[in-house]
Design a protein around this motif. Structure first.
Motif, short mmCIF file in Angstrom:
data_model
loop_
_atom_site.label_atom_id
_atom_site.label_comp_id
_atom_site.label_asym_id
_atom_site.label_seq_id
_atom_site.Cartn_x
_atom_site.Cartn_y
_atom_site.Cartn_z
N GLY A 1 -34.77 50.09 13.52
CA GLY A 1 -34.07 48.72 13.97
C GLY A 1 -34.30 48.50 15.52
O GLY A 1 -33.70 47.57 16.06
N ALA A 2 -34.97 49.42 16.21
CA ALA A 2 -35.04 49.23 17.58
C ALA A 2 -35.47 48.10 18.02
O ALA A 2 -36.59 47.62 17.65
N GLY A 3 -34.95 47.23 18.91
CA GLY A 3 -35.52 46.04 19.38
C GLY A 3 -35.04 44.70 18.34
O GLY A 3 -35.72 43.56 18.67
N MET A 4 -34.46 45.06 17.35
CA MET A 4 -34.55 44.22 16.32
C MET A 4 -32.85 44.10 16.09
O MET A 4 -32.28 43.20 15.40
N ARG A 5 -31.80 44.53 17.16
CA ARG A 5 -30.75 44.16 16.94
C ARG A 5 -29.96 43.03 17.64
O ARG A 5 -29.12 43.37 18.57
N HIS A 6 -30.55 41.88 17.68
CA HIS A 6 -29.95 40.76 18.22
C HIS A 6 -29.48 39.69 17.21
O HIS A 6 -30.08 39.60 16.13
N SER A 7 -28.57 39.10 17.72
CA SER A 7 -28.22 37.61 16.66
C SER A 7 -28.99 36.48 17.29
O SER A 7 -28.87 35.96 18.28
N VAL A 8 -29.90 36.29 16.57
CA VAL A 8 -31.28 35.28 16.99
C VAL A 8 -31.15 34.10 15.90
O VAL A 8 -30.92 34.21 14.78
N SER A 9 -31.75 32.98 16.68
CA SER A 9 -32.23 31.71 15.67
C SER A 9 -33.50 31.28 16.37
O SER A 9 -33.89 31.56 17.44
N THR A 10 -34.46 30.58 15.37
CA THR A 10 -35.74 29.86 16.07
C THR A 10 -35.31 28.64 16.44
O THR A 10 -34.33 27.87 15.50
N TRP A 11 -35.81 27.97 17.36
CA TRP A 11 -35.38 26.47 17.43
C TRP A 11 -36.52 25.64 16.75
O TRP A 11 -36.18 24.48 16.72
N GLY A 12 -37.55 26.22 16.29
CA GLY A 12 -38.38 25.33 15.52
C GLY A 12 -39.20 24.45 16.70
O GLY A 12 -39.43 24.79 17.87
N LYS A 13 -40.14 23.47 16.11
CA LYS A 13 -41.02 22.81 17.25
C LYS A 13 -40.40 21.61 17.60
O LYS A 13 -39.32 21.22 17.21
N GLY A 14 -41.08 20.94 18.47
CA GLY A 14 -40.52 19.88 19.00
C GLY A 14 -39.70 19.90 20.54
O GLY A 14 -39.06 19.07 21.15
N ARG A 15 -39.66 21.24 21.10
CA ARG A 15 -38.91 21.45 22.47
C ARG A 15 -39.98 21.94 23.40
O ARG A 15 -39.38 21.95 24.51
N GLY A 16 -41.07 21.91 23.16
CA GLY A 16 -42.01 22.30 24.11
C GLY A 16 -42.09 23.43 24.47
O GLY A 16 -42.32 24.20 25.69
N VAL A 17 -41.56 24.42 23.57
CA VAL A 17 -41.30 26.04 24.19
C VAL A 17 -42.08 26.66 22.96
O VAL A 17 -42.36 26.10 21.88
#
Length: 254
Positions: A52-68
Protein backbone atom coordinates in the motif's frame (compact mmCIF):
# COMPACT_ATOMS: atom_id res chain seq x y z
CA UNK A 1 51.66 -39.65 -8.96
CA UNK A 2 52.55 -36.05 -9.46
CA UNK A 3 54.36 -34.20 -6.71
CA UNK A 4 54.77 -30.54 -5.72
CA UNK A 5 57.19 -28.61 -3.53
CA UNK A 6 56.54 -27.80 0.12
CA UNK A 7 57.84 -24.36 1.12
CA UNK A 8 59.11 -23.67 4.64
CA UNK A 9 58.54 -20.55 6.74
CA UNK A 10 61.80 -19.18 5.27
CA UNK A 11 60.44 -19.58 1.75
CA UNK A 12 62.80 -22.44 0.91
CA UNK A 13 61.83 -25.82 -0.56
CA UNK A 14 61.59 -28.13 2.48
CA UNK A 15 60.45 -31.27 0.67
CA UNK A 16 57.86 -32.68 -1.65
CA UNK A 17 54.33 -34.00 -1.26
CA UNK A 18 52.02 -36.05 -3.48
CA UNK A 19 49.28 -34.10 -5.27
CA UNK A 20 45.79 -35.50 -4.45
CA UNK A 21 43.79 -37.06 -7.27
CA UNK A 22 41.12 -34.33 -7.01
CA UNK A 23 43.54 -31.93 -8.71
CA UNK A 24 43.14 -33.94 -11.91
CA UNK A 25 39.41 -33.08 -12.12
CA UNK A 26 38.49 -31.81 -15.64
CA UNK A 27 38.17 -28.05 -16.03
CA UNK A 28 34.44 -27.19 -16.26
CA UNK A 29 34.00 -23.39 -16.37
CA UNK A 30 30.30 -23.77 -17.21
CA UNK A 31 29.53 -25.79 -14.07
CA UNK A 32 31.69 -23.49 -11.92
CA UNK A 33 29.89 -20.39 -13.18
CA UNK A 34 26.48 -21.98 -12.59
CA UNK A 35 27.32 -22.92 -8.99
CA UNK A 36 28.79 -19.50 -8.15
CA UNK A 37 25.85 -17.58 -9.62
CA UNK A 38 23.39 -19.83 -7.77
CA UNK A 39 25.22 -19.27 -4.47
CA UNK A 40 25.08 -15.50 -4.99
CA UNK A 41 21.39 -15.61 -5.92
CA UNK A 42 20.53 -17.69 -2.85
CA UNK A 43 22.12 -15.07 -0.58
CA UNK A 44 19.84 -12.32 -1.88
CA UNK A 45 17.28 -10.97 0.54
CA UNK A 46 13.80 -10.28 -0.85
CA UNK A 47 13.00 -6.60 -0.83
CA UNK A 48 10.30 -4.20 -1.93
CA UNK A 49 8.06 -1.38 -0.70
CA UNK A 50 5.50 -1.79 2.05
CA UNK A 51 2.08 -3.01 1.03
CA UNK A 52 0.00 0.00 0.00
CA UNK A 53 2.99 2.37 -0.14
CA UNK A 54 2.10 5.56 -2.01
CA UNK A 55 -1.60 4.73 -1.97
CA UNK A 56 -2.47 5.83 1.57
CA UNK A 57 -4.29 9.04 0.73
CA UNK A 58 -7.88 10.19 0.83
CA UNK A 59 -8.31 11.15 -2.82
CA UNK A 60 -10.95 12.00 -5.37
CA UNK A 61 -10.89 12.75 -9.08
CA UNK A 62 -12.16 16.05 -10.46
CA UNK A 63 -13.06 14.57 -13.79
CA UNK A 64 -12.92 16.59 -17.01
CA UNK A 65 -13.79 20.18 -17.68
CA UNK A 66 -11.33 21.98 -15.39
CA UNK A 67 -8.35 22.18 -17.71
CA UNK A 68 -6.21 19.96 -15.49
CA UNK A 69 -4.99 16.40 -15.66
CA UNK A 70 -7.56 13.79 -14.67
CA UNK A 71 -5.51 12.26 -11.86
CA UNK A 72 -6.33 11.57 -8.25
CA UNK A 73 -6.13 14.61 -6.01
CA UNK A 74 -6.11 14.99 -2.26
CA UNK A 75 -9.69 15.29 -1.04
CA UNK A 76 -10.54 18.89 -0.23
CA UNK A 77 -7.24 19.97 -1.81
CA UNK A 78 -5.48 20.47 -5.13
CA UNK A 79 -2.34 18.32 -4.78
CA UNK A 80 -2.18 15.37 -7.19
CA UNK A 81 -1.01 12.05 -5.74
CA UNK A 82 -1.08 8.25 -6.03
CA UNK A 83 -0.50 8.17 -9.80
CA UNK A 84 3.11 7.17 -10.71
CA UNK A 85 3.63 10.34 -12.80
CA UNK A 86 2.96 12.62 -9.83
CA UNK A 87 5.22 13.97 -7.14
CA UNK A 88 4.48 11.90 -4.00
CA UNK A 89 2.84 9.30 -6.23
CA UNK A 90 3.42 5.57 -5.94
CA UNK A 91 6.26 3.86 -7.81
CA UNK A 92 5.30 2.55 -11.23
CA UNK A 93 6.82 -0.93 -11.20
CA UNK A 94 8.56 -1.46 -7.85
CA UNK A 95 10.35 -4.69 -6.89
CA UNK A 96 8.06 -7.10 -5.08
CA UNK A 97 9.08 -9.03 -1.95
CA UNK A 98 7.29 -12.09 -3.33
CA UNK A 99 9.85 -12.53 -6.11
CA UNK A 100 11.83 -15.76 -5.71
CA UNK A 101 15.55 -15.29 -6.37
CA UNK A 102 16.59 -18.86 -5.49
CA UNK A 103 18.43 -20.94 -8.06
CA UNK A 104 18.70 -24.70 -7.76
CA UNK A 105 21.88 -26.67 -8.47
CA UNK A 106 22.14 -30.44 -8.35
CA UNK A 107 24.31 -31.84 -5.56
CA UNK A 108 26.62 -33.60 -7.99
CA UNK A 109 26.97 -30.44 -10.05
CA UNK A 110 27.85 -28.44 -6.94
CA UNK A 111 30.44 -31.04 -5.93
CA UNK A 112 31.91 -31.08 -9.44
CA UNK A 113 32.10 -27.27 -9.45
CA UNK A 114 34.08 -27.26 -6.19
CA UNK A 115 36.46 -29.97 -7.39
CA UNK A 116 36.95 -28.35 -10.78
CA UNK A 117 37.62 -24.93 -9.19
CA UNK A 118 40.08 -26.59 -6.81
CA UNK A 119 41.88 -28.30 -9.69
CA UNK A 120 42.20 -24.93 -11.47
CA UNK A 121 44.16 -23.54 -8.50
CA UNK A 122 46.80 -26.16 -9.23
CA UNK A 123 47.23 -25.08 -12.87
CA UNK A 124 49.72 -22.23 -13.36
CA UNK A 125 48.21 -21.31 -16.74
CA UNK A 126 44.69 -20.98 -15.27
CA UNK A 127 45.98 -18.86 -12.40
CA UNK A 128 47.90 -16.58 -14.76
CA UNK A 129 44.93 -16.31 -17.12
CA UNK A 130 42.81 -15.05 -14.22
CA UNK A 131 45.20 -12.11 -13.86
CA UNK A 132 47.32 -13.14 -10.87
CA UNK A 133 51.03 -12.31 -10.89
CA UNK A 134 53.75 -14.58 -9.50
CA UNK A 135 57.30 -15.79 -10.06
CA UNK A 136 57.63 -18.38 -12.83
CA UNK A 137 59.68 -20.60 -10.50
CA UNK A 138 56.68 -21.24 -8.20
CA UNK A 139 55.37 -24.82 -8.34
CA UNK A 140 51.62 -25.42 -8.41
CA UNK A 141 49.65 -26.24 -6.38
CA UNK A 142 51.44 -24.03 -3.82
CA UNK A 143 51.96 -25.86 -0.51
CA UNK A 144 53.62 -24.53 2.65
CA UNK A 145 54.59 -26.26 5.90
CA UNK A 146 52.22 -26.22 8.88
CA UNK A 147 54.57 -23.85 10.74
CA UNK A 148 53.07 -21.06 8.64
CA UNK A 149 49.83 -21.36 10.64
CA UNK A 150 51.62 -20.06 13.74
CA UNK A 151 52.79 -16.79 12.14
CA UNK A 152 51.50 -14.01 14.37
CA UNK A 153 52.30 -10.79 12.47
CA UNK A 154 51.18 -9.38 9.14
CA UNK A 155 54.74 -8.44 8.20
CA UNK A 156 55.87 -12.07 8.53
CA UNK A 157 53.03 -13.32 6.31
CA UNK A 158 53.87 -10.70 3.69
CA UNK A 159 57.58 -11.60 3.86
CA UNK A 160 56.81 -15.31 3.44
CA UNK A 161 54.67 -14.75 0.34
CA UNK A 162 57.44 -12.52 -1.05
CA UNK A 163 60.04 -15.26 -0.54
CA UNK A 164 57.85 -17.89 -2.20
CA UNK A 165 57.39 -15.64 -5.22
CA UNK A 166 53.83 -14.38 -4.71
CA UNK A 167 54.73 -10.83 -3.70
CA UNK A 168 53.85 -9.50 -7.15
CA UNK A 169 50.20 -10.37 -6.55
CA UNK A 170 50.16 -8.63 -3.17
CA UNK A 171 51.38 -5.45 -4.89
CA UNK A 172 48.75 -5.88 -7.64
CA UNK A 173 45.99 -5.95 -5.00
CA UNK A 174 47.51 -3.17 -2.89
CA UNK A 175 47.95 -0.68 -5.75
CA UNK A 176 44.85 -1.83 -7.63
CA UNK A 177 42.43 -0.47 -5.02
CA UNK A 178 40.05 1.89 -6.83
CA UNK A 179 36.97 3.94 -6.05
CA UNK A 180 33.93 1.95 -7.07
CA UNK A 181 31.83 3.18 -9.97
CA UNK A 182 28.14 3.76 -9.30
CA UNK A 183 25.89 4.13 -6.28
CA UNK A 184 27.82 1.61 -4.20
CA UNK A 185 30.32 4.22 -3.07
CA UNK A 186 27.52 5.91 -1.12
CA UNK A 187 26.56 2.64 0.54
CA UNK A 188 29.56 1.75 2.70
CA UNK A 189 31.48 0.06 -0.12
CA UNK A 190 33.39 3.00 -1.57
CA UNK A 191 36.49 1.07 -2.61
CA UNK A 192 36.97 -2.05 -4.71
CA UNK A 193 40.04 -4.17 -3.96
CA UNK A 194 41.26 -6.86 -6.40
CA UNK A 195 41.08 -10.47 -5.21
CA UNK A 196 44.50 -11.78 -4.25
CA UNK A 197 45.93 -14.83 -2.44
CA UNK A 198 43.70 -17.40 -0.76
CA UNK A 199 45.36 -19.19 2.18
CA UNK A 200 43.79 -22.54 3.06
CA UNK A 201 44.45 -24.01 6.53
CA UNK A 202 43.26 -27.17 8.27
CA UNK A 203 41.54 -25.53 11.25
CA UNK A 204 40.13 -22.06 11.83
CA UNK A 205 41.62 -21.39 15.27
CA UNK A 206 45.17 -20.54 14.17
CA UNK A 207 47.11 -17.24 14.52
CA UNK A 208 47.43 -16.68 10.76
CA UNK A 209 43.71 -15.91 10.58
CA UNK A 210 44.43 -12.57 12.26
CA UNK A 211 47.92 -11.93 10.95
CA UNK A 212 46.99 -12.25 7.25
CA UNK A 213 43.66 -10.43 7.49
CA UNK A 214 45.21 -6.97 6.98
CA UNK A 215 46.80 -7.80 3.62
CA UNK A 216 44.71 -6.30 0.76
CA UNK A 217 42.82 -8.92 -1.20
CA UNK A 218 44.13 -11.83 0.93
CA UNK A 219 41.57 -14.30 2.32
CA UNK A 220 42.07 -17.12 4.85
CA UNK A 221 39.72 -20.11 4.95
CA UNK A 222 39.55 -23.49 6.63
CA UNK A 223 39.58 -26.39 4.19
CA UNK A 224 36.14 -27.50 5.38
CA UNK A 225 34.63 -24.16 4.26
CA UNK A 226 35.91 -24.25 0.68
CA UNK A 227 33.33 -23.78 -2.04
CA UNK A 228 33.27 -22.83 -5.71
CA UNK A 229 32.50 -19.22 -4.70
CA UNK A 230 35.69 -18.98 -2.63
CA UNK A 231 37.94 -20.86 -5.04
CA UNK A 232 36.57 -19.05 -8.11
CA UNK A 233 35.29 -15.57 -7.12
CA UNK A 234 32.82 -14.26 -9.66
CA UNK A 235 32.82 -17.63 -11.39
CA UNK A 236 36.35 -17.14 -12.76
CA UNK A 237 38.42 -20.19 -11.84
CA UNK A 238 42.15 -20.16 -11.14
CA UNK A 239 42.52 -18.20 -7.89
CA UNK A 240 46.07 -17.97 -6.55
CA UNK A 241 45.86 -20.34 -3.57
CA UNK A 242 48.34 -21.42 -0.87
CA UNK A 243 47.66 -24.65 1.04
CA UNK A 244 49.19 -25.78 4.31
CA UNK A 245 50.41 -29.38 4.45
CA UNK A 246 47.65 -30.51 6.81
CA UNK A 247 44.97 -28.84 4.66
CA UNK A 248 46.48 -30.47 1.58
CA UNK A 249 46.24 -33.85 3.29
CA UNK A 250 42.55 -33.28 4.08
CA UNK A 251 41.89 -32.41 0.43
CA UNK A 252 43.31 -35.83 -0.42
CA UNK A 253 40.33 -37.35 1.40
CA UNK A 254 37.78 -35.69 -0.92
Amino acid sequence: MAQTNVYSVKGEVAGKVDVPAVFSTPYRPDVIKKAVLAAAANKRQPYGPAKGAGMRHSVSTWGKGRGVARVQRIAAGRKATESPNNVSGRRAHPPVPEKIWDMKVNQKERALARKSALAATGCADCVKARGHQFDDAVTFPVVVSDEVQTIATTAEVSALLEKIGLGYDLDRAKFGRKIRAGKGKMRNRRYRTPVSVLIVVAEREVPIFKSAANLPGVQIEAVSNLSASILAPGGDAGRLTVYTESAFAKIGEW
